[in-house]
Design a protein around this motif. Structure first.
Motif, PDB file in Angstrom:
ATOM      1  N   UNK A 183      -3.490  11.264   1.586  1.00  0.00           N
ATOM      2  CA  UNK A 183      -3.513  13.075   1.880  1.00  0.00           C
ATOM      3  C   UNK A 183      -1.790  12.884   0.913  1.00  0.00           C
ATOM      4  N   UNK A 184      -1.225  11.843   0.962  1.00  0.00           N
ATOM      5  CA  UNK A 184       0.314  11.894  -0.314  1.00  0.00           C
ATOM      6  C   UNK A 184      -0.341  12.011  -1.661  1.00  0.00           C
ATOM      7  N   UNK A 185      -0.951  11.503  -1.905  1.00  0.00           N
ATOM      8  CA  UNK A 185      -1.729  11.841  -3.141  1.00  0.00           C
ATOM      9  C   UNK A 185      -2.563  13.185  -4.149  1.00  0.00           C
ATOM     10  N   UNK A 186      -3.322  13.559  -2.800  1.00  0.00           N
ATOM     11  CA  UNK A 186      -3.681  14.637  -3.124  1.00  0.00           C
ATOM     12  C   UNK A 186      -2.859  15.925  -2.887  1.00  0.00           C
ATOM     13  N   UNK A 187      -1.688  15.545  -2.277  1.00  0.00           N
ATOM     14  CA  UNK A 187      -0.945  16.745  -2.370  1.00  0.00           C
ATOM     15  C   UNK A 187      -0.623  16.417  -3.789  1.00  0.00           C
ATOM     16  N   UNK A 188       0.052  15.617  -4.511  1.00  0.00           N
ATOM     17  CA  UNK A 188       0.479  15.655  -5.427  1.00  0.00           C
ATOM     18  C   UNK A 188      -0.339  15.824  -6.807  1.00  0.00           C
ATOM     19  N   UNK A 189      -1.847  15.440  -6.097  1.00  0.00           N
ATOM     20  CA  UNK A 189      -2.053  16.445  -7.596  1.00  0.00           C
ATOM     21  C   UNK A 189      -2.807  17.798  -7.494  1.00  0.00           C
ATOM     22  N   UNK A 190      -2.913  17.857  -6.628  1.00  0.00           N
ATOM     23  CA  UNK A 190      -2.599  19.385  -5.640  1.00  0.00           C
ATOM     24  C   UNK A 190      -1.971  20.246  -6.681  1.00  0.00           C
ATOM     25  N   UNK A 191      -0.223  20.064  -6.665  1.00  0.00           N
ATOM     26  CA  UNK A 191       0.645  19.307  -6.875  1.00  0.00           C
ATOM     27  C   UNK A 191       1.200  19.987  -8.719  1.00  0.00           C
ATOM     28  N   UNK A 192       0.399  18.917  -9.109  1.00  0.00           N
ATOM     29  CA  UNK A 192      -0.129  18.324 -10.744  1.00  0.00           C
ATOM     30  C   UNK A 192      -0.701  19.678 -11.736  1.00  0.00           C
ATOM     31  N   UNK A 193      -2.332  19.419 -10.750  1.00  0.00           N
ATOM     32  CA  UNK A 193      -2.832  20.699 -11.124  1.00  0.00           C
ATOM     33  C   UNK A 193      -1.775  22.058 -11.077  1.00  0.00           C
ATOM     34  N   UNK A 194      -1.213  22.345 -10.663  1.00  0.00           N
ATOM     35  CA  UNK A 194      -0.907  23.988 -10.045  1.00  0.00           C
ATOM     36  C   UNK A 194       0.059  24.227 -11.699  1.00  0.00           C
ATOM     37  N   UNK A 215      -7.559  -8.635  16.445  1.00  0.00           N
ATOM     38  CA  UNK A 215      -6.086  -9.513  15.780  1.00  0.00           C
ATOM     39  C   UNK A 215      -6.914  -8.373  14.379  1.00  0.00           C
ATOM     40  N   UNK A 216      -7.233  -9.245  13.501  1.00  0.00           N
ATOM     41  CA  UNK A 216      -7.079  -8.585  12.618  1.00  0.00           C
ATOM     42  C   UNK A 216      -7.733  -6.960  12.170  1.00  0.00           C
ATOM     43  N   UNK A 217      -8.767  -6.641  13.251  1.00  0.00           N
ATOM     44  CA  UNK A 217      -9.110  -5.459  12.892  1.00  0.00           C
ATOM     45  C   UNK A 217      -7.904  -3.939  13.311  1.00  0.00           C
ATOM     46  N   UNK A 218      -6.848  -4.711  13.881  1.00  0.00           N
ATOM     47  CA  UNK A 218      -5.974  -3.834  14.188  1.00  0.00           C
ATOM     48  C   UNK A 218      -4.919  -4.097  12.806  1.00  0.00           C
ATOM     49  N   UNK A 219      -4.838  -4.938  12.515  1.00  0.00           N
ATOM     50  CA  UNK A 219      -3.930  -4.702  11.214  1.00  0.00           C
ATOM     51  C   UNK A 219      -4.962  -4.085   9.378  1.00  0.00           C
ATOM     52  N   UNK A 220      -6.324  -4.218   9.607  1.00  0.00           N
ATOM     53  CA  UNK A 220      -7.375  -3.733   8.889  1.00  0.00           C
ATOM     54  C   UNK A 220      -7.306  -2.133   9.746  1.00  0.00           C
ATOM     55  N   UNK A 221      -6.720  -1.695  10.465  1.00  0.00           N
ATOM     56  CA  UNK A 221      -6.257   0.191  11.291  1.00  0.00           C
ATOM     57  C   UNK A 221      -5.427   0.212  10.500  1.00  0.00           C
ATOM     58  N   UNK A 222      -4.393  -0.028  10.922  1.00  0.00           N
ATOM     59  CA  UNK A 222      -2.560  -0.288  10.383  1.00  0.00           C
ATOM     60  C   UNK A 222      -2.902  -0.226   8.807  1.00  0.00           C
ATOM     61  N   UNK A 223      -3.288  -0.341   7.768  1.00  0.00           N
ATOM     62  CA  UNK A 223      -4.175  -0.592   6.493  1.00  0.00           C
ATOM     63  C   UNK A 223      -4.906   1.222   6.127  1.00  0.00           C
ATOM     64  N   UNK A 224      -5.521   0.470   7.235  1.00  0.00           N
ATOM     65  CA  UNK A 224      -6.265   2.159   6.770  1.00  0.00           C
ATOM     66  C   UNK A 224      -5.578   3.083   7.322  1.00  0.00           C
ATOM     67  N   UNK A 225      -4.702   3.825   8.168  1.00  0.00           N
ATOM     68  CA  UNK A 225      -4.077   4.366   8.473  1.00  0.00           C
ATOM     69  C   UNK A 225      -2.866   4.722   7.330  1.00  0.00           C
ATOM     70  N   UNK A 226      -2.329   3.601   7.429  1.00  0.00           N
ATOM     71  CA  UNK A 226      -1.167   4.073   5.888  1.00  0.00           C
ATOM     72  C   UNK A 226      -2.129   4.309   4.500  1.00  0.00           C
ATOM     73  N   UNK A 227      -3.318   3.573   4.473  1.00  0.00           N
ATOM     74  CA  UNK A 227      -4.109   4.032   3.187  1.00  0.00           C
ATOM     75  C   UNK A 227      -3.929   5.825   3.277  1.00  0.00           C
ATOM     76  N   UNK A 228      -4.457   6.210   4.597  1.00  0.00           N
ATOM     77  CA  UNK A 228      -4.778   7.647   4.642  1.00  0.00           C
ATOM     78  C   UNK A 228      -3.885   8.443   4.378  1.00  0.00           C
ATOM     79  N   UNK A 229      -2.609   8.236   5.129  1.00  0.00           N
ATOM     80  CA  UNK A 229      -1.912   8.972   4.797  1.00  0.00           C
ATOM     81  C   UNK A 229      -0.559   8.550   3.134  1.00  0.00           C
ATOM     82  N   UNK A 230      -0.913   7.313   2.928  1.00  0.00           N
ATOM     83  CA  UNK A 230      -1.157   7.609   1.103  1.00  0.00           C
ATOM     84  C   UNK A 230      -1.706   8.516   0.494  1.00  0.00           C
TER      85      UNK A 230
END
Length: 510
Positions: A398-409, A381-396
């Motif tokens: 990716x969004x942050x990287x896109x923001x940084x790329x836009x900032x550089x541009x 159960x704990x690992x499932x919550x960790x995995x969900x948080x990890x997936x959310x972190x991955x998504x976020x």
């Protein structure tokens, strides 16, 4: 018995016949006894040769008749004693007649009485006494020269002869009757003793049979118990092997969890560093437009750090996958332990009273397996919550990287986009903060999982130690049952020996 007596009496009768013939030869041919025997109180006279020959032939004929019955009709023929007694009696009469009727030859009567008493038959003694009485009466009235060696004989001396003959025969008869009575009592006592001995032997045989049956039953039960103990010992060995494998797996999980915790800690540190960089970037944007070049460089650095964070998050995601596979292994080990414990409980139930303690231990092992299963479920159960948080972190991330790329541009396009970049940077800062919060939660969860894994390891080690003790106890009990079985086999051999000694064949042999 009667066969042995007949055989001896044949020899005695033959001796009397030979003695009779010898007396006749010595007296009638050589006249050896003329003038040498004691006087019969009368004038001596000689008997007729015909009468002497009759007396000489009579015992020979009777001896031949007895010998014929002994050889041809059987050694225990009922007429043999009568023939031999008649031969002895007529032999004594022949000795008296052949010796001239001297009083010395009348002593042969007592010899015959002693011989006849050997049969222990009062009828034969009476027959002998009657024949001697008839001899003396016939000699007194009609043939005195054949019995007394004189022409006339004193009645007083005849009475003396009769009295001593009757006393001797009567004493012999009384001895025979007394001996029979004593022998009867002794036979009764002997029969009573034999009956008691037979009863005692029967009881000993019964006890020996019961002892043999009981020893066979107990030996069979002992062999069954030894087999059950051997099966239980094998089951305990299997349980111990399973728990050992489970302990190894849990220790591997614990090491993996520690490594995950270390990576999560480093990821948390990295997230804090990102937050600091974002704050510094925000300050630079607000401070001056002249710092745009430096901001562009910092944003580039932030982009690299974000890539590093993505790599770490990906590594964390892979570690979580590995932990899930390990948890699957732990769950399978727990299920196997539960199944082994259930088998051990079944074997203990088959063992009856001897397996109660093993059933309790098997129940405890099953509880430990259930606790391991529950712990793995909690970890999952704990690992499932960790995995969900990890997936959310991955998504976020990716969004942050896109923001940084836009900032550089946008820093390269125009200053007008600078304000929008500042807002995007604020959004990124918020995302990084959320990522830091998620990583902190993951760190706490991983620490809790590590502690739970340590507890599971301790429990499984205790279970392994308990199973080892059970294995040792089962082996010791199996050795004890083997010793008991050996003693039971010795008891069965003793019972068989008693049965051989006191059984029907043994008692017949004695």
């Amino acid at each position: 018995m009667i066969q042995s007596k007949n055989k001896l009496m044949l020899w005695m009768a033959a001796g009397i016949v030979l003695l009779s013939g010898l007396v006749h030869v010595l007296q009638r041919v050589y006249h050896v006894f003329v003038g040498h025997h004691v006087s019969m109180h009368g004038e001596q006279a000689s008997a007729s040769p015909l009468a002497l020959n009759v007396f000489l032939a009579a015992p020979i004929v009777l001896l031949i008749a007895g010998l014929y019955l002994y050889v041809a009709r059987g050694k225990d023929h009922p007429w043999i004693p009568a023939c031999l007694v008649l031969a002895l009696t007529m032999g004594s009469m022949s000795i008296i007649a052949g010796g001239g009727g001297g009083v010395e030859f009348h002593f042969s009567i007592f010899m015959v009485v002693a011989f006849v008493a050997y049969y222990e038959n009062t009828r034969l003694v009476l027959l002998m006494t009657a024949l001697f009485a008839i001899q003396h009466l016939a000699g007194f009235f009609w043939f005195p020269e054949l019995v007394f060696g004189v022409k006339s004989y004193s009645f007083l001396m005849l009475a003396v002869h009769a009295i001593f003959l009757l006393l001797t025969s009567g004493a012999t008869t009384l001895q025979i009757i007394s001996k029979r009575r004593i022998t009867g009592v002794l036979e009764q006592q002997k029969e009573a003793k034999q009956h008691e001995a037979a009863q005692l032997l029967a009881r000993v045989q019964t006890l020996s049979d019961q002892l043999g049956q009981s020893s066979v039953t107990v030996s069979e039960r002992s062999r069954q118990t030894i087999g059950m103990n051997a099966e239980m010992s094998r089951s305990f060995h299997e349980v111990a092997s399973g728990i050992g494998a489970q302990t190894t797996s849990i220790m591997n999980i614990e090491g993996s969890l520690q490594r995950i915790h270390e990576r999560i800690s480093s990821t948390a540190d990295a997230s804090q560093a990102i937050i600091g960089l974002a704050n510094q970037t925000s300050l630079s944007i607000r401070s001056s437009e002249q710092g745009m070049g430096a901001l562009a460089e910092q944003i580039g650095a932030a982009r690299e750090e974000m890539r590093s964070v993505e790599g770490q998050i990906s590594t964390l995601h892979d570690a979580i996958r590995q932990v899930e596979r390990i948890l699957v292994t732990v769950r399978e080990v727990a299920d196997q332990t539960n199944l082994i414990a259930l088998n051990a409980a079944i074997e203990a139930a088959r063992a009856g009273e001897q397996g109660k303690s093993f059933g309790v231990v098997a129940s405890e092992i099953r509880k430990l397996a259930e606790r391991s299963h529950e712990a793995t479920e909690a970890v999952q159960t704990i690992l499932s919550s960790i995995e969900q948080a990890s997936n959310a972190s991955v998504e976020r991330s990716a969004a942050s990287r896109q923001v940084i790329e836009q900032a550089v541009t946008r820093t390269t396009e125009a200053v007008e986009d600078f304000r929008q970049m500042s807002q995007d940077l604020a959004a990124m800062l918020q995302s990084v903060q959320e990522l830091g919060s998620s990583i902190a939660q993951i760190d706490e969860a991983s620490l809790h999982i590590s502690e739970e894994a340590g507890q599971i390891t301790g429990v499984t080690q205790e279970g392994a130690a308990a199973v080892e003790q059970l294995v040792q106890l089962s082996e010791a009990q199996m050795h004890a049952y083997e010793e008991v079985n050996t003693e039971i086999v010795r008891l069965h051999e003793l019972s068989a020996s008693l049965h051989e000694q006191f059984g029907p064949s043994g008692s017949d042999a004695r």
